[in-house]
Design a protein around this motif. Structure first.
Motif, PDB file in Angstrom:
ATOM      1  N   LEU A 144       3.682  -0.061  10.998  1.00 25.43           N
ATOM      2  CA  LEU A 144       3.188   1.266  11.315  1.00 25.43           C
ATOM      3  C   LEU A 144       1.706   1.406  11.041  1.00 25.43           C
ATOM      4  N   GLY A 145       1.060   0.359  10.590  1.00 29.64           N
ATOM      5  CA  GLY A 145      -0.350   0.433  10.267  1.00 29.64           C
ATOM      6  C   GLY A 145      -1.254  -0.307  11.218  1.00 29.64           C
ATOM      7  N   LEU A 146      -0.856  -0.510  12.420  1.00 30.58           N
ATOM      8  CA  LEU A 146      -1.695  -1.210  13.379  1.00 30.58           C
ATOM      9  C   LEU A 146      -2.882  -0.390  13.835  1.00 30.58           C
ATOM     10  N   ALA A 147      -3.891  -1.097  14.289  1.00 33.55           N
ATOM     11  CA  ALA A 147      -5.052  -0.429  14.866  1.00 33.55           C
ATOM     12  C   ALA A 147      -4.895  -0.344  16.372  1.00 33.55           C
ATOM     13  N   ILE A 148      -5.266   0.788  16.928  1.00 33.33           N
ATOM     14  CA  ILE A 148      -5.271   0.966  18.376  1.00 33.33           C
ATOM     15  C   ILE A 148      -6.703   0.772  18.843  1.00 33.33           C
ATOM     16  N   ALA A 149      -6.882  -0.005  19.862  1.00 34.52           N
ATOM     17  CA  ALA A 149      -8.223  -0.279  20.363  1.00 34.52           C
ATOM     18  C   ALA A 149      -8.383   0.249  21.766  1.00 34.52           C
TER      19      ALA A 149
ATOM     20  N   GLY B 111      10.911   2.637  10.180  1.00 35.48           N
ATOM     21  CA  GLY B 111      10.735   3.976   9.627  1.00 35.48           C
ATOM     22  C   GLY B 111      11.819   4.964  10.013  1.00 35.48           C
ATOM     23  N   ALA B 112      12.910   4.475  10.610  1.00 35.50           N
ATOM     24  CA  ALA B 112      14.072   5.306  10.948  1.00 35.50           C
ATOM     25  C   ALA B 112      13.706   6.537  11.773  1.00 35.50           C
ATOM     26  N   GLY B 113      12.740   6.390  12.673  1.00 37.45           N
ATOM     27  CA  GLY B 113      12.382   7.488  13.564  1.00 37.45           C
ATOM     28  C   GLY B 113      11.412   8.499  12.987  1.00 37.45           C
ATOM     29  N   THR B 114      11.015   8.334  11.746  1.00 34.44           N
ATOM     30  CA  THR B 114      10.060   9.257  11.134  1.00 34.44           C
ATOM     31  C   THR B 114       8.676   9.023  11.735  1.00 34.44           C
ATOM     32  N   PRO B 115       8.039  10.064  12.274  1.00 37.34           N
ATOM     33  CA  PRO B 115       6.707   9.873  12.868  1.00 37.34           C
ATOM     34  C   PRO B 115       5.683   9.400  11.834  1.00 37.34           C
ATOM     35  N   GLN B 116       4.871   8.434  12.233  1.00 44.30           N
ATOM     36  CA  GLN B 116       3.760   7.948  11.420  1.00 44.30           C
ATOM     37  C   GLN B 116       2.490   8.246  12.203  1.00 44.30           C
ATOM     38  N   CYS B 117       1.552   8.966  11.592  1.00 41.76           N
ATOM     39  CA  CYS B 117       0.335   9.392  12.294  1.00 41.76           C
ATOM     40  C   CYS B 117      -0.898   8.695  11.724  1.00 41.76           C
TER      41      CYS B 117
END
Length: 135
Positions: A9-14, A100-106
């Motif tokens: 869940l900690g990837l960078a978007i480029a 993350g069982a569907g929990t949104p990560q922002c």
């Protein structure tokens, strides 16, 4: 497994040549739609490689390969998942079915250098760089 989920869940978007102020406006959604993000992440005992594919319809697919090095052994981990993404209050939010069982990560998304953006977790996860290409 907890570390794997946090790192996924900690990837960078480029995105290609996006001004820093565009990440806080609807322009972020336009940059993410159709993008493929690749990142390599080290966590001390885990070397992970990630590929996330963001579709214009708000869905995302992800593949992760990792080698976990232990004191007496190592193991390979491979996880595939799918979910949804959206831009909310200028942040990229991703919800996975398994991770993350569907929990949104922002995440706050900021340009780092040409073709690379930094993803900063707004939910306590680590920050990473990711390289982008267009699908």
């Amino acid at each position: 497994m907890r570390h794997v989920l946090a790192l996924l869940l900690g990837l960078a978007i480029a995105g290609p040549a996006v001004a820093a102020d565009e990440t806080s406006r609807p322009g972020l959604a336009q940059q993410v739609a159709g993008a493929t993000v690749r990142a390599e992440i080290w966590t001390g005992h885990l070397n992970e490689q990630h590929i996330w594919r963001f579709r214009a319809d708000g869905t995302v697919t992800g593949d992760m390969w990792a080698v976990e090095a232990g004191w007496r052994s190592s193991r390979h981990i491979e996880i595939n998942d799918r979910g949804t993404w959206r831009v909310e209050a200028g942040r990229l939010c991703v919800s996975w079915r398994r991770f993350g069982a569907g929990t949104p990560q922002c995440y706050s998304v900021t340009p780092a250098r040409a073709g690379w953006w930094r993803f900063s977790s707004q939910s306590g996860g680590p920050s990473f760089l990711g390289q982008v290409s267009r699908n």
